[in-house]
Design a protein around this motif. Structure first.
Motif, PDB file in Angstrom:
ATOM      1  N   GLY A 142       0.813  -1.208   0.000  1.00  0.00           N
ATOM      2  CA  GLY A 142       0.000   0.000   0.000  1.00  0.00           C
ATOM      3  C   GLY A 142       0.840   1.248   0.000  1.00  0.00           C
ATOM      4  O   GLY A 142       1.889   1.315  -0.639  1.00  0.00           O
ATOM      5  N   SER A 143       0.385   2.226   0.760  1.00  0.00           N
ATOM      6  CA  SER A 143       1.032   3.539   0.788  1.00  0.00           C
ATOM      7  C   SER A 143       1.633   3.787   2.164  1.00  0.00           C
ATOM      8  O   SER A 143       0.933   3.731   3.181  1.00  0.00           O
ATOM      9  N   GLY A 144       2.938   4.058   2.190  1.00  0.00           N
ATOM     10  CA  GLY A 144       3.613   4.421   3.420  1.00  0.00           C
ATOM     11  C   GLY A 144       3.692   5.935   3.554  1.00  0.00           C
ATOM     12  O   GLY A 144       3.935   6.647   2.570  1.00  0.00           O
ATOM     13  N   ARG A 145       3.502   6.415   4.760  1.00  0.00           N
ATOM     14  CA  ARG A 145       3.517   7.867   4.994  1.00  0.00           C
ATOM     15  C   ARG A 145       4.449   8.195   6.159  1.00  0.00           C
ATOM     16  O   ARG A 145       4.359   7.585   7.223  1.00  0.00           O
ATOM     17  N   ILE A 146       5.318   9.165   5.936  1.00  0.00           N
ATOM     18  CA  ILE A 146       6.181   9.692   6.990  1.00  0.00           C
ATOM     19  C   ILE A 146       5.739  11.124   7.262  1.00  0.00           C
ATOM     20  O   ILE A 146       5.725  11.969   6.355  1.00  0.00           O
ATOM     21  N   ALA A 147       5.358  11.386   8.500  1.00  0.00           N
ATOM     22  CA  ALA A 147       4.905  12.720   8.894  1.00  0.00           C
ATOM     23  C   ALA A 147       5.837  13.273   9.957  1.00  0.00           C
ATOM     24  O   ALA A 147       6.152  12.589  10.938  1.00  0.00           O
ATOM     25  N   VAL A 148       6.282  14.513   9.745  1.00  0.00           N
ATOM     26  CA  VAL A 148       7.155  15.186  10.695  1.00  0.00           C
ATOM     27  C   VAL A 148       6.414  16.408  11.222  1.00  0.00           C
ATOM     28  O   VAL A 148       5.924  17.233  10.432  1.00  0.00           O
ATOM     29  N   SER A 149       6.327  16.515  12.534  1.00  0.00           N
ATOM     30  CA  SER A 149       5.591  17.607  13.150  1.00  0.00           C
ATOM     31  C   SER A 149       6.106  18.963  12.664  1.00  0.00           C
ATOM     32  O   SER A 149       7.307  19.255  12.723  1.00  0.00           O
ATOM     33  N   GLY A 150       5.206  19.796  12.143  1.00  0.00           N
ATOM     34  CA  GLY A 150       5.556  21.127  11.660  1.00  0.00           C
ATOM     35  C   GLY A 150       6.057  21.166  10.232  1.00  0.00           C
ATOM     36  O   GLY A 150       6.200  22.253   9.654  1.00  0.00           O
ATOM     37  N   LEU A 151       6.322  19.976   9.632  1.00  0.00           N
ATOM     38  CA  LEU A 151       6.860  19.938   8.263  1.00  0.00           C
ATOM     39  C   LEU A 151       5.947  19.211   7.284  1.00  0.00           C
ATOM     40  O   LEU A 151       6.291  19.086   6.115  1.00  0.00           O
ATOM     41  N   GLY A 152       4.817  18.729   7.744  1.00  0.00           N
ATOM     42  CA  GLY A 152       3.911  18.015   6.850  1.00  0.00           C
ATOM     43  C   GLY A 152       4.277  16.551   6.714  1.00  0.00           C
ATOM     44  O   GLY A 152       4.963  15.978   7.553  1.00  0.00           O
TER      45      GLY A 152
END
Length: 199
Positions: free
Chosen positions: A64-74
């Protein structure tokens, strides 16, 4: 009177148990039949346990789709997937080891090795087929590899939920969500479709 009593006693002693094809006494015959019955019941119990033990091991694959989210950077999305191997102690609980790759995000590849438990319930409890929901929770080692510039790792917890359909006691498919806390405001998520085989 004494003669009548003696005659009665002789008649009692002359009585013989029914002929069972041997010289066994009634208590011995009863004991042997009891042992035979107990053996049959034990074999039936072992057969039931062996039957229930079928399809305890499983292997699954997610894509599927992997997502990396960084606080304040989207966040950033990329193709990801997971592979898991485990053992069902009963139809509702399993121990699982898994590898998850959250994808390549601008030359930063994020993956994790984890160990956890799975809880599952089928809406058709009689033969463990049909629609089901599940959840998983555990601990993994999350690593971010930055091209040829090395990597950083951290041990954190993860959890996931899923819903799917078991076509039979051996094969099933599901849609899944997995969440990893990378620490320092970093989150790793996987939205996927999965296939599971039990053996």
């Amino acid at each position: 009177m004494i003669n009548e009593i003696l005659t009665f006693r002789e008649n009692i002693h002359s009585l013989q148990p029914p002929n069972y094809g041997s010289n066994l006494s009634l208590p011995e015959i009863f004991m042997k039949k009891s042992v035979l019955l107990a053996s049959l019941l034990a074999l039936a119990g072992l057969s039931s346990v062996a039957s229930a033990a079928d399809n305890n091991w499983f292997i699954r694959g997610d894509l599927g789709s992997g997502r990396i989210a960084v606080s304040g950077l989207g966040h950033d999305d990329a193709t990801g997937g997971a592979v898991g191997v485990g053992y069902y102690f009963n139809p509702n609980f399993a121990l699982e080891g898994q590898y998850t790759n959250f994808g390549d995000h601008h030359s930063v590849n994020v993956d994790a090795w984890g160990l956890g438990i799975v809880a599952k319930t089928n809406f058709n409890n009689q033969n463990q087929t049909g629609f089901f929901i599940d959840g998983r929770i555990g601990v993994d080692r999350l690593k971010a590899s930055i091209g040829s510039g090395g990597s950083v790792s951290d041990t954190k917890g993860y959890f996931g939920v899923g819903a799917g359909y078991d076509f039979n006691p051996t094969y099933g498919m599901s849609v899944n969500y997995l969440y990893n806390d990378g620490g320092s405001g970093v989150k790793a998520e996987l939205f996927s479709v999965g296939f599971e085989a039990r053996f």
